[in-house]
Design a protein around this motif. Structure first.
Motif, PDB file in Angstrom:
ATOM      1  N   VAL A 121       7.693  10.841  38.899  1.00 22.60           N
ATOM      2  CA  VAL A 121       8.574   9.884  38.234  1.00 22.60           C
ATOM      3  C   VAL A 121       8.043   9.632  36.827  1.00 22.60           C
ATOM      4  O   VAL A 121       6.853   9.372  36.629  1.00 22.60           O
ATOM      5  N   GLU A 125      12.004   6.543  34.093  1.00 21.75           N
ATOM      6  CA  GLU A 125      12.537   6.350  35.448  1.00 21.75           C
ATOM      7  C   GLU A 125      11.895   5.154  36.125  1.00 21.75           C
ATOM      8  O   GLU A 125      12.567   4.407  36.854  1.00 21.75           O
ATOM      9  N   TYR A 210      18.009  10.359  42.324  1.00 27.09           N
ATOM     10  CA  TYR A 210      18.574   9.008  42.202  1.00 27.09           C
ATOM     11  C   TYR A 210      19.579   8.759  43.324  1.00 27.09           C
ATOM     12  O   TYR A 210      19.651   7.655  43.872  1.00 27.09           O
TER      13      TYR A 210
END
Length: 698
Positions: A121, A125, A210
């Protein structure tokens, strides 16, 4: 800069400003939605004015507040991408200035978390995820606060229940309301041609994680919502409520059907099931239609409009994919490698342009009529204007069946293939780096083949400085080295590679200490396509973003007109008489209106797109002889290749200390390799390393 280019830049800035205003306004609404201020001060006056409309009634408020802004954002995104695609300024003059501009925000794109359930990540994010979780916690806190403050032993909401039972009833409702926030964003990441993703530099493949995060949140909240109600009904002796389908209110039975469909999908998403039984995962995910249909029946169309904008955009994308997949494409040749790998070469319409790292979904009815599998495109639309290639590694039942079919001694004259795509980034910025390091494991080399081919073409035009390229690839066996022969296309390179091209290939064979096979044994195949087979073409024609903008706007307008007419002359008169109209019927009317408008506008757009811009290619190319001949560019590539046997690449040694203000580090391969590279390039490490993960392992 020409006046036309200046006008485009002005329009793009106006669109950007308008987009920011809409996003800020939408964000404020989501933040205020769980508060009493929103309900009493904002929502009540809007319902008093708009809710009494004879054309839209109560759903009109949510149509205006939630659905219209997101459709407008998608429309503006399409216009922005169309202007960006048409702008020669963006394509040719974004060198040093663009590099400086992007380097300011380079730290935000670097990995922050490398290990853990979220995977790799980036800083951006983490920030966005933190803000979204803060929104959910804010909503839950507000909802639960009002639950425990307003529901007291003296509260009329008790209605004969115990205090904990009344609070449990209220908590169950609030969990469902919070779950709807996650559901509202669930479908945006899986719309493959979404302008909302492309406008901010994302693709559906890079955004799948996501969708996975949101899916877990949706099901966790909705499951808790359902369990709380089951416990409440059992404790209050109202088990019969589980079968209740209220004519004008909440339908409990519909909610349970939706939840069961969601639980089945949720159970098959876990890696142990998805990887071992991909077909089960693939087929059960079609239950999303049942899930959404009965969710709308459960809460009614008025409240559903809060979460329907993302689903609406997804439906447009899904129907366009359906129309594209109805035709067989022209497969002209294949190369069968000794490492259980095949390269399929299709005829392509020259006006179809795609970026490196694009992928395409492939279906071969003779293997399975229902299965679609994504494969990275290895060709370059600039270097090979009339051909598109994909590489398929035998790693499952479907791909192994294809390899056995093509590698057998039985001659195959034609192979029927259907495709969806290509899908990929709207643009790439590899040229902003001084050097480019591509790290791959096994079949993870495929996206880098397309990047190398694209940069080979750019070097031949002498319009931009080409970064120094280093390809670090790890293979298990010696036979896998044959994949390196796919770096150069069958056709397209008739001259020497430009002297400005600096490329080094460092290949590592991990399980063998010396050459054990002839990697050059490649079996070429030629096919005889049917006259009905068509070259791969853009589904919406050359101006695809402009066409998508037309579909989104016109379908939404048609939907509004249909609903306005039906409400004015059917629903409103009946409600004036009985004050009630069947909630399921109203929901069905809205869903059918959406379907009719999307199908009609998409079909017309695709039909018009097929009538334009295709010029048939009648040239006969001796593909077989081209496959057999070794060109001087191929010799150049062989001289730039260094093979190491019996060892793994020391990535830290290869990456740390690389010179240059901007070194692009791309990685595609197993999770262990991606994590190792991400750790080397992570936040706080070498400032010149710009990390980018290319993963298709969803």
């Amino acid at each position: 800069m020409r006046s036309g280019e200046m006008n485009k830049e002005v329009i793009k800035k106006v669109i950007t400003l308008l987009t920011m205003v809409i996003l800020v306004g939408t964000t404020v609404i989501w933040i205020m939605m769980p508060t009493s201020t929103y309900k009493k001060t904002w929502l009540t006056p809007m319902r008093a004015k708009l809710g009494q409309s004879v054309y839209f009634g109560k759903p009109g408020v949510n149509l205006l507040v939630y659905m219209f802004p997101m459709i407008l954002l998608a429309f503006l995104g399409c216009i922005y991408l169309h202007l960006k695609k048409q702008s020669s300024f963006d394509q040719l003059n974004s060198g040093v200035e663009e590099r400086k501009k992007r380097d300011k925000f380079g730290a935000l794109r670097r990995p922050m978390l490398v290990k853990g359930p979220l995977g790799i990540v980036t800083v951006t994010e983490v920030m966005l995820l933190t803000m979204f979780m803060a929104l959910l916690l804010w909503s839950l806190t507000n909802y639960f606060y009002h639950t425990f403050v307003t529901i007291t032993p003296q509260s009329p909401a008790i209605n004969g229940d115990n205090l904990w039972e009344a609070r449990l009833d209220s908590i169950a409702v609030r969990l469902g309301l919070t779950g709807n926030i996650c559901l509202a964003f669930l479908f945006y990441p899986v719309a493959r041609c979404s302008s909302l993703l492309a406008a901010i530099g994302l693709t559906s493949e890079s955004s799948i994680k996501y969708h996975i995060w949101l899916g877990h949140l949706v099901m966790a909240l909705f499951t808790s919502h359902g369990l709380c109600y089951v416990i409440y009904w059992i404790s209050t002796n109202q088990i019969s409520q589980m079968l209740k389908w209220d004519r004008t209110g909440i339908s409990n039975l519909a909610g349970e059907i939706s939840l069961v469909a969601g639980l089945v999908m949720w159970a098959t998403t876990y890696p142990a099931i998805r990887r071992r039984f991909f077909e089960v995962f693939f087929y059960t995910h079609y239950l999303y239609m049942v899930f959404m249909l009965f969710f709308v029946f459960h809460v009614g169309i008025s409240y559903s409009l809060i979460s329907l904008p993302g689903f609406y955009i997804f439906l447009v994308d899904r129907f366009l994919r359906f129309l594209q997949s109805r035709n067989n494409v022209k497969l002209i040749s294949a190369r069968v490698l000794p490492c259980d790998t095949v390269e399929l070469n299709f005829s392509k319409n020259p006006m179809l342009m795609y970026s490196p790292n694009s992928l395409m979904f492939v279906s071969i009815p003779s293997i399975s009529r229902l299965q679609w599998h994504p494969f990275t495109i290895t060709s370059s639309s600039k270097l090979e204007p009339e051909k598109l290639s994909v590489m398929i590694k035998g790693q499952g039942k479907w791909s192994n069946t294809l390899y056995q079919m093509l590698s057998s001694s039985r001659q195959i004259d034609r192979l029927a293939v259907s495709i969806e795509g290509p899908y990929g980034p709207s643009s790439t910025d590899f040229l902003r780096h001084e050097s480019l390091v591509m790290v791959s494991g096994g079949s993870g080399i495929t996206p880098f083949i397309s990047i190398i081919r694209d940069l080979i073409y750019t070097s031949s035009t002498n319009t931009r400085k080409i970064p120094k390229m280093t390809l670090i690839c790890a293979f298990k066996n010696c036979s896998d080295l044959s994949i390196l022969d796919l770096i150069l296309p069958i056709t397209g390179l008739t001259t020497e590679i430009s002297s400005s091209l600096d490329i080094q290939i460092k290949a590592f064979v991990t399980r063998e200490k010396e050459p054990t096979c002839n990697r050059n044994i490649i079996k070429p195949l030629c096919f005889k396509p049917s006259v009905t087979d068509q070259p791969i073409s853009p589904i919406l024609g050359a101006n695809s973003w402009l066409c998508l903008a037309t579909i989104l706007s016109s379908s939404f307008v048609i939907f509004i007109i249909i609903i306005g007419i039906i409400t004015r002359y059917r629903i409103y008169p009946m409600e004036q008489i009985s004050k009630k109209y069947n909630s399921a019927y109203k929901s069905l009317i809205y869903l059918l209106s959406i379907s009719v408008s999307v199908v009609a506008t998409s079909t017309v757009a695709v039909f018009c797109g097929k009538q334009k811009h295709y010029k048939k290619n009648d040239r006969n190319v001796d593909v077989l002889s081209l496959m057999m001949n070794e060109s001087s560019p191929q010799q150049f590539l062989s001289q730039s290749t260094c093979i190491h046997y019996g060892e793994r690449p020391n990535l830290k040694k290869l990456l740390v200390g690389l010179k240059g203000s901007s070194v692009g580090v791309l990685v595609c391969g197993p999770m262990r390799m991606r994590r190792e590279v991400a750790k080397i390039c992570s936040f706080g490490s070498a400032n010149n390393l710009q990390y980018e993960s290319i993963s298709f392992t969803w």
